[in-house]
Design a protein around this motif. Structure first.
Motif, mmCIF file in Angstrom:
data_model
loop_
_atom_site.group_PDB
_atom_site.id
_atom_site.type_symbol
_atom_site.label_atom_id
_atom_site.label_comp_id
_atom_site.label_asym_id
_atom_site.label_seq_id
_atom_site.Cartn_x
_atom_site.Cartn_y
_atom_site.Cartn_z
ATOM 1 N N ALA A 140 16.430 24.015 -10.329
ATOM 2 C CA ALA A 140 15.857 23.908 -11.670
ATOM 3 C C ALA A 140 15.985 22.485 -12.212
ATOM 4 N N LYS A 141 17.107 21.826 -11.914
ATOM 5 C CA LYS A 141 17.264 20.440 -12.354
ATOM 6 C C LYS A 141 16.202 19.558 -11.713
ATOM 7 N N ASN A 142 15.914 19.819 -10.466
ATOM 8 C CA ASN A 142 14.944 18.989 -9.731
ATOM 9 C C ASN A 142 13.551 19.631 -9.731
ATOM 10 N N HIS A 143 13.172 20.243 -10.886
ATOM 11 C CA HIS A 143 11.904 20.971 -10.938
ATOM 12 C C HIS A 143 10.683 20.063 -10.822
ATOM 13 N N ASP A 144 10.855 18.763 -10.953
ATOM 14 C CA ASP A 144 9.723 17.864 -10.690
ATOM 15 C C ASP A 144 9.211 18.040 -9.262
ATOM 16 N N ASP A 145 10.118 18.431 -8.371
ATOM 17 C CA ASP A 145 9.748 18.557 -6.965
ATOM 18 C C ASP A 145 9.921 19.965 -6.389
ATOM 19 N N VAL A 146 10.730 20.788 -7.045
ATOM 20 C CA VAL A 146 11.108 22.079 -6.462
ATOM 21 C C VAL A 146 10.761 23.213 -7.424
ATOM 22 N N ALA A 147 10.205 24.276 -6.886
ATOM 23 C CA ALA A 147 9.957 25.499 -7.663
ATOM 24 C C ALA A 147 11.082 26.488 -7.390
ATOM 25 N N VAL A 148 11.578 27.137 -8.443
ATOM 26 C CA VAL A 148 12.670 28.092 -8.300
ATOM 27 C C VAL A 148 12.243 29.431 -8.887
ATOM 28 N N VAL A 149 12.463 30.492 -8.126
ATOM 29 C CA VAL A 149 12.068 31.838 -8.543
ATOM 30 C C VAL A 149 13.314 32.712 -8.580
ATOM 31 N N VAL A 150 13.573 33.346 -9.724
ATOM 32 C CA VAL A 150 14.771 34.185 -9.867
ATOM 33 C C VAL A 150 14.436 35.663 -10.053
ATOM 34 N N GLU A 151 13.154 35.997 -10.094
ATOM 35 C CA GLU A 151 12.745 37.397 -10.255
ATOM 36 C C GLU A 151 11.496 37.681 -9.439
ATOM 37 N N ALA A 152 11.465 38.886 -8.873
ATOM 38 C CA ALA A 152 10.310 39.278 -8.067
ATOM 39 C C ALA A 152 9.013 39.271 -8.868
ATOM 40 N N GLN A 153 9.110 39.476 -10.184
ATOM 41 C CA GLN A 153 7.893 39.537 -10.985
ATOM 42 C C GLN A 153 7.159 38.192 -11.042
ATOM 43 N N ASP A 154 7.807 37.107 -10.613
ATOM 44 C CA ASP A 154 7.159 35.793 -10.600
ATOM 45 C C ASP A 154 6.568 35.430 -9.240
ATOM 46 N N TYR A 155 6.705 36.313 -8.258
ATOM 47 C CA TYR A 155 6.155 36.017 -6.928
ATOM 48 C C TYR A 155 4.647 35.743 -7.002
ATOM 49 N N GLN A 156 3.944 36.595 -7.745
ATOM 50 C CA GLN A 156 2.492 36.485 -7.764
ATOM 51 C C GLN A 156 2.033 35.178 -8.397
ATOM 52 N N ALA A 157 2.744 34.728 -9.432
ATOM 53 C CA ALA A 157 2.368 33.464 -10.074
ATOM 54 C C ALA A 157 2.470 32.309 -9.104
ATOM 55 N N VAL A 158 3.503 32.326 -8.262
ATOM 56 C CA VAL A 158 3.660 31.284 -7.243
ATOM 57 C C VAL A 158 2.531 31.365 -6.222
ATOM 58 N N THR A 169 2.395 23.789 -5.832
ATOM 59 C CA THR A 169 2.670 24.317 -7.177
ATOM 60 C C THR A 169 2.498 23.193 -8.190
ATOM 61 N N THR A 170 2.214 23.567 -9.429
ATOM 62 C CA THR A 170 2.032 22.564 -10.483
ATOM 63 C C THR A 170 3.328 22.381 -11.278
ATOM 64 N N LEU A 171 3.424 21.240 -11.942
ATOM 65 C CA LEU A 171 4.600 20.953 -12.757
ATOM 66 C C LEU A 171 4.716 21.948 -13.911
ATOM 67 N N THR A 172 3.599 22.396 -14.451
ATOM 68 C CA THR A 172 3.625 23.378 -15.537
ATOM 69 C C THR A 172 4.366 24.634 -15.109
ATOM 70 N N LEU A 173 4.018 25.167 -13.945
ATOM 71 C CA LEU A 173 4.692 26.358 -13.443
ATOM 72 C C LEU A 173 6.153 26.060 -13.120
ATOM 73 N N ARG A 174 6.413 24.924 -12.480
ATOM 74 C CA ARG A 174 7.784 24.620 -12.086
ATOM 75 C C ARG A 174 8.701 24.493 -13.302
ATOM 76 N N ARG A 175 8.203 23.918 -14.381
ATOM 77 C CA ARG A 175 9.026 23.808 -15.594
ATOM 78 C C ARG A 175 9.268 25.176 -16.220
ATOM 79 N N ARG A 176 8.248 25.994 -16.229
ATOM 80 C CA ARG A 176 8.424 27.339 -16.789
ATOM 81 C C ARG A 176 9.444 28.128 -15.971
ATOM 82 N N LEU A 177 9.357 28.010 -14.651
ATOM 83 C CA LEU A 177 10.309 28.706 -13.786
ATOM 84 C C LEU A 177 11.716 28.136 -13.932
#
Length: 530
Positions: A140-158, A169-177
């Motif tokens: 999450a700290k390095n979300h500029d480069d890495v996407a992090v998913v903590v719930e199955a309900q976000d699989y589809q968005a990825v 993935t886009t920065l918008t999604l990575r920041r939200r995640l």
């Protein structure tokens, strides 16, 4: 914000909840993403016929210490934390053979569920995740480069983003995640810290945190200009937060607040002993009664203040039946909450399209421990739940005359209700039903007079010769600081009083009771509710 895409070339998956895992892993593999995994997650992916690398192959170290140490390694955290556009970071990765991890998928050990099922101390400790939160926070700290998913309900968005952006993935999604990831670890740590405080019987730990899972975003708060949302906490107390809504419009902030007040009050009445009904308006009961059945209890509660009951919340302590459902739906009601309901009752309520019907699956335990919290400017007030129950109190007769058996039953009934009415509180009751409620006044005398006036209004509506406060009993949530409040109750017709006692003028108040021939019992327990 530049919405720069980052291609996912490698994913690390480590999940306790494997819902949707295989479908997600298969879709990632279809986008050319290399799969790295741990323990049971790796076995599940491999069993599905997908190519997966065990994390020990990535780190060069086996899992050890019963799985406690497996991802706490520079080749994991370096792969998550390395800033891809930083030349020094890139050089360190090359020098130490660290491969980038572009997608992290972790849901944590089920600590909350383990506590909820009543597991022992050691089992709860073993379900405290260490590597998971560390990886989540790093990604999450390095979300500029890495996407992090903590719930199955976000699989589809990825997956949607990978499909739309050629595997990126886009920065918008990575920041939200990332924001969600930090909130998840915060709620997780809050659950652990509060559990530890409970185990150690620490009433005031140096740090206190609360966390919750979103149930629903609300249209607005108490007023339309306020934003609001409803969260579920690890405390699985039965009530509005755990109830199934069978029908009706979405609950509002005020609906939720009032429904909680109604259900906490109805929990004071043991369904094995009696049927009972509570009607609440603006977080205060406006009518409470026991009865041989729910419809009788409802009609008796309604008679206390039928004007205020319009647009109110109705709570019952037994399975909602057809007779009660018909009676309740005769006037406009916002919410009905019950432990369960018959199919016939559900069908009757369904005819009122906007009426919400909630089934909680049971009643909360009024004796259960727990915490309540409210915010103040710059702070948080935390206290244990008011779980004092009048049946457990030693009642002391303070006057020359003891209450009759009928008066004693009514006194206990009135004190149950007083616990759930805003202070200052005066409750008149007769034959196990409220006949006048005075709530939230600055003066106890005013509460007594308002309750008596409302009783007179009810008598006028019912065309009674006199208000039902004549021959009633009265309950006060706190002591009478002077005799004047009690004298106002006597003037209204009360013959017996229940109150905590403890005033420096108790002797004066008791003498006034004796002078008027009324009975008074002291509980020694106060029920302030602000």
């Amino acid at each position: 914000m530049t919405d720069h895409p980052r291609r996912a070339t490698r994913a690390l998956l480590s999940v306790s909840d494997k819902s949707g895992l295989i479908e997600f892993a298969r879709a990632l593999s279809g986008h050319g993403v290399e799969l790295v995994s741990t323990g049971g997650t790796a076995k599940a992916i491999a069993a599905a016929g997908l190519k997966v690398k065990d994390v020990s192959e990535l780190t060069g170290f086996p899992e050890m210490m019963d799985g406690r140490v497996k991802t706490l390694h520079p080749k994991v955290h370096g792969g998550l934390l390395a800033i891809r556009d930083n030349a020094e970071h890139a050089r360190s990765m090359k020098d130490h053979g660290i491969a980038p991890i572009d997608l992290l998928v972790v849901n944590l050990y089920p600590f909350e569920a383990t506590v909820d099922k009543g597991a022992g101390f050691e089992e709860c400790i073993e379900n405290i995740d260490i590597g998971g939160p560390a990886m989540i926070r790093a990604a999450a700290k390095n979300h500029d480069d890495v996407a992090v998913v903590v719930e199955a309900q976000d699989y589809q968005a990825v997956l949607d983003e990978l499909a739309a952006n050629k595997g990126a993935t886009t920065l918008t999604l990575r920041r939200r995640l990332a924001a969600k990831a930090y909130a998840r670890t915060a709620a997780y740590d809050a659950a652990i810290s509060n559990w530890f405080a409970l185990q150690l019987k620490t009433d005031a730990p140096d740090f206190r945190a609360f966390g919750g899972r979103l149930i629903q975003a609300l249209r607005y708060g108490e007023n339309p200009h306020q934003n609001a949302a409803f969260y579920r906490t690890p405390d699985k107390r039965l009530g509005v937060a755990t109830a199934r809504q069978l029908q009706g419009r979405e609950l509002s902030y005020n609906n939720i607040n009032d429904t909680d007040a109604a259900y906490e009050c109805i929990a004071e009445f043991d369904p094995a002993r009696t049927a009972a009904c509570v009607i609440v308006k603006h977080a205060n009961p406006c009518g409470v009664a026991e009865g041989a059945d729910l419809v009788t209890a409802y009609r008796r509660a309604l008679a206390c203040d039928s004007t205020s009951a319009y647009g109110g919340i109705v709570a019952v302590n037994r399975t909602l039946d057809a007779d009660a459902a018909r009676a309740i739906t005769e006037i406009f009601t916002e919410v009905i909450i019950a432990p369960e309901a018959t199919e016939e009752a559900i069908a009757i309520v369904a005819a009122r399209r906007n009426l919400r019907l909630l089934l909680a699956g049971g009643l909360p335990d009024p004796r259960a421990s727990g915490l309540t919290a409210k915010t103040v400017a710059g702070g948080l007030l935390v206290q244990s739940r008011d779980n004092a129950v009048v049946d457990d109190m030693t009642l002391k007769v303070a006057t020359k005359r003891a209450p009759t058996e009928a008066e004693l039953h009514d006194l206990k009934f009135a004190f149950r209700v007083a616990k759930h009415v805003k202070s200052n509180t005066i409750i008149y009751a007769k034959d196990l039903a409220t006949v006048g409620i005075g709530a939230g006044q600055m003066s106890r005398v005013d509460s007594a007079r308002i309750a008596a006036r409302k009783a007179q209004d009810a008598a006028n509506e019912l065309k009674l010769a006199e208000p039902l406060t004549r021959g009633s009993v009265v309950a006060s949530d706190a002591f009478f600081p002077f005799a004047d409040g009690m004298l106002a109750c006597i003037e209204a017709g009360a013959t017996a009083v229940i109150q905590p006692g403890g005033s420096v003028r108790d002797d004066e108040v008791i003498k006034a009771a004796d002078d008027h021939g009324i009975a008074m019992v002291l509980t020694g327990v106060r029920h302030f509710r602000h």
